[in-house]
Design a protein around this motif. Structure first.
Motif, PDB file in Angstrom:
ATOM      1  N   ARG A   5      -0.323   0.830  11.533  1.00  0.00           N
ATOM      2  CA  ARG A   5      -1.515   0.889  12.481  1.00  0.00           C
ATOM      3  C   ARG A   5      -2.817   1.105  11.941  1.00  0.00           C
ATOM      4  NH1 ARG A   5       2.572   3.499  16.081  1.00  0.00           N
ATOM      5  NH2 ARG A   5       2.442   2.861  18.125  1.00  0.00           N
ATOM      6  N   GLY A   6      -2.683   2.046  10.826  1.00  0.00           N
ATOM      7  CA  GLY A   6      -3.825   2.349  10.036  1.00  0.00           C
ATOM      8  C   GLY A   6      -4.337   0.934   9.177  1.00  0.00           C
ATOM      9  N   GLY A   7      -3.620   0.130   9.177  1.00  0.00           N
ATOM     10  CA  GLY A   7      -3.967  -1.007   8.373  1.00  0.00           C
ATOM     11  C   GLY A   7      -3.322  -1.361   7.005  1.00  0.00           C
ATOM     12  N   ALA A   8      -2.315  -0.530   6.655  1.00  0.00           N
ATOM     13  CA  ALA A   8      -1.696  -0.640   5.235  1.00  0.00           C
ATOM     14  C   ALA A   8      -0.545  -1.553   5.460  1.00  0.00           C
ATOM     15  CB  ALA A   8      -1.085   1.029   5.032  1.00  0.00           C
ATOM     16  N   PRO A  40      -6.371  -6.178   7.409  1.00  0.00           N
ATOM     17  CA  PRO A  40      -5.758  -5.539   8.743  1.00  0.00           C
ATOM     18  C   PRO A  40      -6.607  -6.286   9.927  1.00  0.00           C
ATOM     19  CG  PRO A  40      -6.771  -3.974   7.100  1.00  0.00           C
ATOM     20  CD  PRO A  40      -7.112  -5.001   6.425  1.00  0.00           C
ATOM     21  N   ASP A  96       0.899  -1.409   0.146  1.00  0.00           N
ATOM     22  CA  ASP A  96       0.012   0.189  -0.107  1.00  0.00           C
ATOM     23  C   ASP A  96       0.782   1.360  -0.056  1.00  0.00           C
ATOM     24  OD1 ASP A  96      -2.766  -1.067   0.105  1.00  0.00           O
ATOM     25  OD2 ASP A  96      -1.929  -1.658   2.173  1.00  0.00           O
ATOM     26  N   MET A  97       1.870   1.384   0.670  1.00  0.00           N
ATOM     27  CA  MET A  97       2.608   2.573   1.004  1.00  0.00           C
ATOM     28  C   MET A  97       4.062   2.257   1.445  1.00  0.00           C
ATOM     29  SD  MET A  97       0.740   4.982   3.914  1.00  0.00           S
ATOM     30  CE  MET A  97       2.175   6.255   3.948  1.00  0.00           C
ATOM     31  N   LYS A 147      -0.238   2.504  -3.578  1.00  0.00           N
ATOM     32  CA  LYS A 147      -1.187   3.591  -3.449  1.00  0.00           C
ATOM     33  C   LYS A 147      -0.589   4.937  -3.121  1.00  0.00           C
ATOM     34  CE  LYS A 147      -4.566   0.108  -3.049  1.00  0.00           C
ATOM     35  NZ  LYS A 147      -3.832  -0.965  -2.371  1.00  0.00           N
ATOM     36  N   GLY A 178       2.939   4.428  11.996  1.00  0.00           N
ATOM     37  CA  GLY A 178       1.405   4.966  11.789  1.00  0.00           C
ATOM     38  C   GLY A 178       0.787   4.214  10.923  1.00  0.00           C
ATOM     39  N   ALA A 179       1.426   4.309   9.697  1.00  0.00           N
ATOM     40  CA  ALA A 179       0.641   3.693   8.638  1.00  0.00           C
ATOM     41  C   ALA A 179       0.147   2.183   8.765  1.00  0.00           C
ATOM     42  CB  ALA A 179       1.381   3.780   7.207  1.00  0.00           C
ATOM     43  N   PRO A 185      -6.428  -2.920  13.989  1.00  0.00           N
ATOM     44  CA  PRO A 185      -5.922  -1.654  13.339  1.00  0.00           C
ATOM     45  C   PRO A 185      -6.472  -0.587  14.148  1.00  0.00           C
ATOM     46  CG  PRO A 185      -7.343  -2.845  11.919  1.00  0.00           C
ATOM     47  CD  PRO A 185      -7.220  -3.791  12.922  1.00  0.00           C
TER      48      PRO A 185
END
Ligand SMILES: Cc1ncc(C[n+]2csc(CCOP(=O)(O)OP(=O)(O)O)c2C)c(N)n1
Ligand code: SF4
Lengths: 292, 389
Positions: free
Chosen positions: B86-89, B208, B39-40, B66, B83-84, B215
């Motif tokens: 934890r956001g599910g990425a 996630p 994702d990132m 993405k 952070g990303a 998440p």
């Protein structure tokens, strides 16, 4: 999400803790309380271990009561006093390493945008002056330069409260504190100007003497961050322990500082201004309408 | 960019047809990211890592990822990765030497935060005076944080280990970061043959919710989530909570072993298991060790190789077993402290069988002759000639 997430699963009503049942029945989720009604609804923040009489603790309480969309808000903190209360609320809280808030928030907000492109997920950093302006300075600034869509709130007690009272970059010049035995050598950092220069689309400075104004400022900062870019609030939240401010004088001190150097100040870009004119003139907004 | 279809993880990693390409280690890592449905990625430049993240940036520009950005510095990059995640990425980043050390506080907090990130470590010296040469002392700094640490010998390993890293990191019973290390320049900037599965296939999306921790996305009850609340009040419960959490991280690390067996054919590779003398090596020192073993065998000597692919979890019982009858053990390394030798010594009986070195550092290449000299010494062979084969 929506409010499904604060609903109790059928059949479990009798087994949920009272605290949780109260949150669902009388809490802020899905409702828009006026800050003046504080005390008549179940707050997101229930109890915390900050010092009695701490003005930062009061600010955190008002902060939670002012969230426009608590059911879809994630708060990020770091080492420092504020997180002691921030982590005790009914809002997901992330605690990283000291000073890394704005980097963590950058990653989190982007990941949430990828995963939920059609939903508003508010990310709010609440951290101390040391966390944001000293150790985390680069990460704070660069989140603004990159125009990340989240709000940063600096609870400025002008000292490192949590480690027992060392001076910070936000301490006023000349003040004698631990690790500045001869007094602070340079001026308080002008963070409001920095925030503007770094690209924040909404910047406010407040001495939290007026809860209605705090609430409005917080709502504005969060709503503007959703659509336009980084937003920042510089709040004076005195440390009554390290600065020896007796509990009953805390508000008096805040008013005094408001007159001296913490006068209410608000800056916003033209497009943010136009946006507030649109949404605020519509009368009392439901959070869903505000989402735009 | 070709349309990518999602295929089963096991199919992509183990069964899909492969085509041979002649590419650098940096390209091999990016090729893995291309197929990993990332994702990132968050980048910060440092030689010899930069090229990996340049290539990953290009992948983002082509639509394979993405989101991608150049962070303010390493600490910011690795905190944003946390952070990303934890956001599910699904997230990827890479670094080298001083960059790893600069971001170490963030990196060592990943396992405890259950961040299943994949981290490329393209090794570089960290000691002053400044230098950009390959030296893998930095790996030793990673060994005690709980992350899975794989050490790749060549471009093929870099590809295979990196792609497998995404699968391993996200296993529900693992869910901790996986670092894939290899020597900067020697591997990252040199070409080798790599068998690659088709580029129009990718791993399934990250789910996630298939995770031992939720998440932080406000999507699941209850409202009172304190996933990362600090545990530090001075009472017995808090000590216990933290202790249990640490144990769980290391248990997660140990549980990664079964996936290392599945996807990497085990944590070690052994040549000549009945050897009298073993060379034990990881990373690109294993390539030199392989040569030394080949020369020795040509000379009729009974020498074997143990290539260690997984440094964490460390293959304790596998190494003990294979070395049980070894008369002597040579551990060539690309660092001055000899971290691999320490690891091996710590898990075998009669550990004075491990000879001290050979080691090169500061970015030097590792001559096969140095390894052979140690082998001759153990076997009591007096030779002063250079190897001529
Ligand atoms: C890397 C690192 N350095 C230092 C600390 C110690 N530390 C914890 S809280 C703190 C000071 C907090 O001051 P500030 O950010 O101003 O918040 P306050 O406590 O005043 O609200 C420090 C230095 C730490 N946790 N991590
Ligand atoms: S040390 Fe100061 S800032 Fe921290 S909780 Fe106590 S009064 Fe508040």
């Amino acid at each position: 999400m929506g409010l499904e997430y604060v609903r109790i699963t059928t059949g479990f009503e009798d087994y949920m803790p009272k605290d949780y049942v109260d949150l669902v029945k009388y809490g802020q989720f899905g409702k828009e309380y006026d800050i003046q009604e504080l005390g008549t609804f179940k707050e997101l923040l229930e109890e915390h271990p900050m010092c009695a009489g701490c003005f930062m603790a009061y600010f955190v309480r008002v902060f939670y009561a002012s969230l426009p969309n608590p059911e879809d808000t994630i708060v990020i903190g770091t080492a420092g006093c504020a997180r002691l209360a921030l982590s005790q609320a009914a809002v997901p809280f992330i605690y990283g390493n000291y000073g890394d808030t704005n980097a963590v928030a950058s990653g989190l907000k982007r990941a949430l945008k990828i995963r939920f492109p059609d939903k508003e997920k508010d990310v709010v950093v609440v951290a101390g002056d040391g966390g944001l302006m000293d150790i985390g300075f680069g990460m704070t600034m660069h989140s603004w330069f990159r125009r990340e869509n989240f709000t940063t709130i600096m609870v400025d007690n002008e000292v490192y409260g949590n480690t027992g009272g060392q001076e910070s970059g936000m301490t006023r010049k000349g003040i004698q504190l631990k690790m500045a035995p001869k007094g602070k050598k340079f001026d308080k950092i002008n963070v409001v100007e920095l925030a503007k220069a770094a690209g924040c689309v909404y910047v406010a400075r407040i001495s939290p003497t007026n809860p209605k104004r705090i609430a409005k400022t917080i709502k504005r900062a969060i709503l503007a961050a959703r659509h336009f870019g980084p937003t920042f609030i510089h709040a004076y939240t005195s440390c009554n322990i390290e600065y020896s401010i007796p509990t009953e004088k805390v508000l008096e001190d805040a008013r005094k500082r408001e007159k001296e150097d913490f006068a209410f100040y608000e800056y916003m870009t033209d497009e943010v201004k136009e946006y507030f004119e649109q949404i605020e003139n519509k009368g009392k907004q439901q959070p869903s309408e505000v989402k735009a | 960019m070709p349309e990518q279809k999602v295929v089963d993880t096991d199919y992509l990693l183990l069964e899909a047809p492969r085509e041979r390409k002649f590419i650098t280690g940096a390209q091999a890592m990016a090729e893995a990211v291309k197929r990993a449905n990332v994702d990132m990625a968050i980048a910060y430049p440092i030689t010899p890592q930069s090229e990996v993240m340049h290539l990953v940036g290009d992948l983002w520009a082509q639509g394979y990822l993405k989101d991608y950005y150049r962070a303010e510095e390493e600490y910011g990059a690795f905190s944003a990765i946390a952070g990303a995640a934890r956001g599910g990425a699904r997230v990827f980043t890479a670094t080298s030497g001083p960059g790893l050390l600069r971001g170490l506080e963030a990196i060592v907090s990943w396992p405890g935060h259950r961040v299943p990130a994949v981290l490329g470590v393209l090794t570089r010296v960290v000691n002053a005076p400044l230098s950009i040469q390959p030296d893998n002392i930095e790996i030793s700094y990673l060994l005690n944080c709980g992350a899975v640490v794989l050490h790749a010998e060549n471009q093929q390993d870099v590809f295979d280990f990196t792609l497998a890293a995404f699968a391993i990191a996200e296993m529900v019973d693992v869910y901790i970061p996986v670092a894939v290390a290899t020597e900067g320049f020697f591997v990252t900037h040199a070409k080798g043959y790599v068998d690659l599965p088709p580029e129009d296939m990718k791993l399934p999306d990250k789910n996630p919710y298939k995770s031992p921790v939720p998440p932080t996305d406000c999507e699941i009850p209850p409202a009172r989530i304190q996933r990362d609340a600090p545990v530090q009040k001075s009472n017995f419960m808090s000590y216990l909570i933290h202790a249990v959490w640490q144990q769980e991280i290391w248990s997660s690390n140990a549980r990664a072993m079964k996936y290392i067996y599945k996807y990497l054919k085990g944590p070690i590779e052994v040549i000549n298991p009945d050897a009298e003398v073993f060379v034990v090596a990881s990373g690109c020192a294993a390539a030199q060790a392989r040569e030394a073993v080949r020369y020795s065998q040509l000379e009729g000597l009974n020498v074997g190789l143990v290539k260690v692919k997984s440094i964490r979890p460390f293959p304790e019982k596998e190494i003990r077993e294979v070395l049980k009858n070894a008369k002597g053990i040579v551990i060539p390394e690309h660092n001055i402290v000899g971290w691999l030798a320490r690891e091996v010594r710590s898990v075998i009986p009669n550990n004075d069988r491990v000879v001290n070195g050979p080691r090169v550092y500061g970015g030097m290449t590792l001559p096969t002759e140095l390894i052979l000299d140690e082998i001759y010494k153990i076997l009591g062979i007096k030779k002063d000639r250079k190897v001529l084969v």
